[in-house]
Design a protein around this motif. Structure first.
Motif, short mmCIF file in Angstrom:
data_model
loop_
_atom_site.label_atom_id
_atom_site.label_comp_id
_atom_site.label_asym_id
_atom_site.label_seq_id
_atom_site.Cartn_x
_atom_site.Cartn_y
_atom_site.Cartn_z
N ASP A 1 0.87 -1.17 0.00
CA ASP A 1 0.00 0.00 0.00
C ASP A 1 0.92 1.22 0.00
O ASP A 1 1.46 1.61 1.03
N TRP A 2 1.08 1.83 -1.18
CA TRP A 2 2.08 2.89 -1.33
C TRP A 2 1.81 4.08 -0.41
O TRP A 2 2.72 4.60 0.24
N LEU A 3 0.57 4.52 -0.35
CA LEU A 3 0.25 5.69 0.46
C LEU A 3 0.53 5.43 1.94
O LEU A 3 1.11 6.27 2.65
N LEU A 4 0.13 4.25 2.43
CA LEU A 4 0.35 3.91 3.83
C LEU A 4 1.85 3.71 4.11
O LEU A 4 2.36 4.16 5.14
N THR A 5 2.56 3.07 3.19
CA THR A 5 3.99 2.81 3.37
C THR A 5 4.78 4.10 3.43
O THR A 5 5.66 4.28 4.28
N THR A 6 4.49 5.04 2.53
CA THR A 6 5.23 6.30 2.52
C THR A 6 4.83 7.19 3.70
O THR A 6 5.65 7.95 4.21
N ALA A 7 3.57 7.09 4.13
CA ALA A 7 3.14 7.86 5.31
C ALA A 7 3.92 7.40 6.54
O ALA A 7 4.40 8.22 7.34
N ARG A 8 4.08 6.10 6.71
CA ARG A 8 4.83 5.57 7.86
C ARG A 8 6.29 5.98 7.79
O ARG A 8 6.89 6.38 8.80
N LEU A 9 6.88 5.90 6.60
CA LEU A 9 8.28 6.28 6.46
C LEU A 9 8.46 7.78 6.66
O LEU A 9 9.43 8.22 7.28
#
Length: 555
Positions: free
Chosen positions: A244-252
């Motif tokens: 999940d790109w949006l969730l992954t980049t939000a966490r990072l």
């Protein structure tokens, strides 16, 4: 990132025995300033809409949504296409500045992706579309019929401008977009006056882009972590397999924000060393936990294989995640080395080896990066050149180490990457390119090893030997000799000269007699991310060719 400070350049110049490194860096900097001056992008009065042929417009818009939109999923595709292909298009382009800016930016992005784009701002077909949007920017700052439409236009323009072609404009637009999402309250848990889910999508896209921009510029985010309450929405078009790109980049992005606050903010640098080292360990553990949560094909610890990705968009996601991960890891390693330099130990050697291996990984992955103007500047230029600087330092300071030949090979790989870049778009890099780091390093090591074999003393030490003699056009004393005074430090030049002469003797003997020991320079003036000490030449802007300045109105 690992750009050289003035003191570090002086140290390397002394070790090398010539000024070719300084000449190379200054040449790159001068080219950057000239390129910025010559190819400046100036905002002007709004231009008339540029109408693409219907088939071209359809192709550009489809390419945007299929290849680029999943990386920044802030738009409602159905709604946009209804307007873009509807009977009122011509009317909307004239009456609505936000829609016109959004429409022309989408065309520019799709055109750049499908037909290629120039690394030089102002040139190429895509720029004809984007210049229309750029000219509309002042209109977006005034009263508007729809603030949400303005935010979407700003987001699209910022995303286009943060590609290779116009970093400076991109930073301005990203900052304005970040300011506006907070003014509009999209960071809140509830948005009562708009499409709440779409507002949250816009927020997290801007949040990620702003975090990346701030990381590479060494400054704090404009979006405070304590003021974020909105969830990360489900966006099916941004999901690739299990990612999940949006969730992954939000966490990072949130991890990067904590990293800045705990390690590089003004408050953090005043903390006791033991607390900063503990914070490094904590952040490093968080980074590894984030990396381990990725699917197998996205794992940065595993070799990058293009065949593992189902489409070009997933391929680009994998490259971006690896690039950011390696950049963060290099930064953490360098800070740990900086803080532990006074008491080197076995963990210190492990950190240096980790730094070396990470820089190698960045260079090795460069073969997968497309030399295209739509690729983000940090992926295409800033992270690779930073890795080159790290490996260059390891070679110059460890000429007799068992890993040096391998490091020279990695510098050759980087030279090929930058040479391919120059061939693909001639004139986009300075005459003195990053590829020359490989030549300087290899020549230094070869000459030093040859001299050490020819001139050993009775004990087998190379104390009396020096690197190769400088060429006649590079008037610098050899290292073991008394260095020429630096005009910038004339007051203590004799003290510096003596210190450098002693340091050189220790450096040469240590490198020859203890080839298993890795040395990496600890330079208190070297810009560690987040401090107020910047490098003499901001080489991040070597990869930027745009200057945005007002243009007086014509007659």
């Amino acid at each position: 990132m690992a750009f050289f400070s003035e003191s570090h350049i002086r140290s390397l110049t002394t070790i090398l025995g010539h000024t070719r490194l300084r000449d190379l860096l200054e040449g790159m900097g001068q080219h950057m300033h000239q390129h910025v001056h010559d190819a400046g992008i100036r905002f002007r009065s709004p231009e008339s809409p540029v109408y693409a042929a219907p088939d071209d417009a359809a192709r550009y818009i489809a390419a945007y949504f299929e290849a680029l939109h999943p990386l920044s999923p802030f738009l409602d595709r159905t709604k946009f296409e209804q307007q873009a292909f509807g009977p009122r298009l011509a009317e909307l382009l004239v009456e609505s500045a936000p829609f016109s800016a959004l429409y022309h930016t989408i065309l520019a992005s799709g055109c750049q992706y499908t037909e290629g784009g120039s690394f030089k701002p102002g040139q190429g077909k895509a720029w004809k579309y984007f210049q229309v949007a750029l000219g509309l920017f002042p209109n977006l700052l005034g009263p508007s019929e729809g603030l949400f439409n303005v935010q979407q236009a700003l987001t699209a323009m910022a995303l286009f401008a943060t590609s290779f072609s116009c970093v400076q404009i991109g930073e301005t637009l990203i900052s304005e977009a970040a300011r506006m999402v907070q003014v509009l309250g999209y960071n809140a848990a509830y948005v009562l006056t708009e499409d709440e889910k779409l507002c949250h999508r816009v927020f997290w896209v801007i949040y990620w882009q702003e975090q990346v921009t701030c990381f590479f510029r060494g400054r704090a985010s404009m979006i405070p972590e304590y003021d974020i309450g909105c969830p990360v929405p489900d966006v099916p078009e941004a999901v690739v397999g299990q990612l999940d790109w949006l969730l992954t980049t939000a966490r990072l992005g949130r991890l990067m924000s904590r990293m800045y606050e705990r390690l590089f903010s003004v408050s953090a640098v005043q903390m006791p060393k033991v607390e900063r080292l503990a914070a490094i360990s904590s952040i490093s553990a968080e980074l590894e936990a984030w990396a381990s949560s990725l699917g197998p094909e996205f794992q940065p610890s595993q070799p990058f294989r293009s065949a593992n990705f189902s489409n070009p968009c997933a391929h680009e996601m994998g490259l971006q995640l690896r690039s950011i991960y390696h950049a963060l890891l290099m930064t953490l390693c360098r800070l740990r080395i900086h803080l532990t330099a006074a008491q080197p130990s076995e963990p210190d050697q492990e950190t240096k080896r980790q730094l070396m291996e990470t820089a190698r990984a960045v260079i090795f992955d460069c073969r997968h990066i497309d030399h295209e103007a739509h690729v983000p500047v940090w992926e295409l230029g800033i992270v690779p050149i930073s890795a080159v600087f790290v490996i260059f330092d390891f070679v110059i300071h460890n000429p007799f180490h068992a890993e040096t030949n391998t490091n020279l090979a990695y510098l050759d790989i980087a030279a090929g990457f930058f040479s391919r870049w120059e061939v693909s778009n001639k004139g986009s890099l300075p005459p003195s390119t990053p590829a020359e780091f490989s030549h300087i390093a290899r020549e230094f090591v070869q000459n030093l090893r040859a001299r050490s074999q020819q001139q050993p003393d009775a004990s087998g030490s190379i104390t009396g030997s020096t690197p190769h003699r400088p060429r006649s056009d590079h008037n610098v004393q050899p290292l073991a000799s008394q260095p020429a005074p630096d005009p910038q430090s004339a007051d203590d030049s004799s003290h510096t000269a003596n210190d450098e002469s002693v340091s050189l003797t220790e450096y040469l003997n240590t490198s020859a007699t203890n080839p298993d020991h890795l040395f990496y320079p600890e330079d208190p003036l070297q810009p560690i991310l987040g401090t107020s000490m910047f490098p003499t030449m901001d080489l991040a802007f070597m990869f930027n060719a745009a200057l945005w300045s007002p243009q007086p109105p014509g007659p």
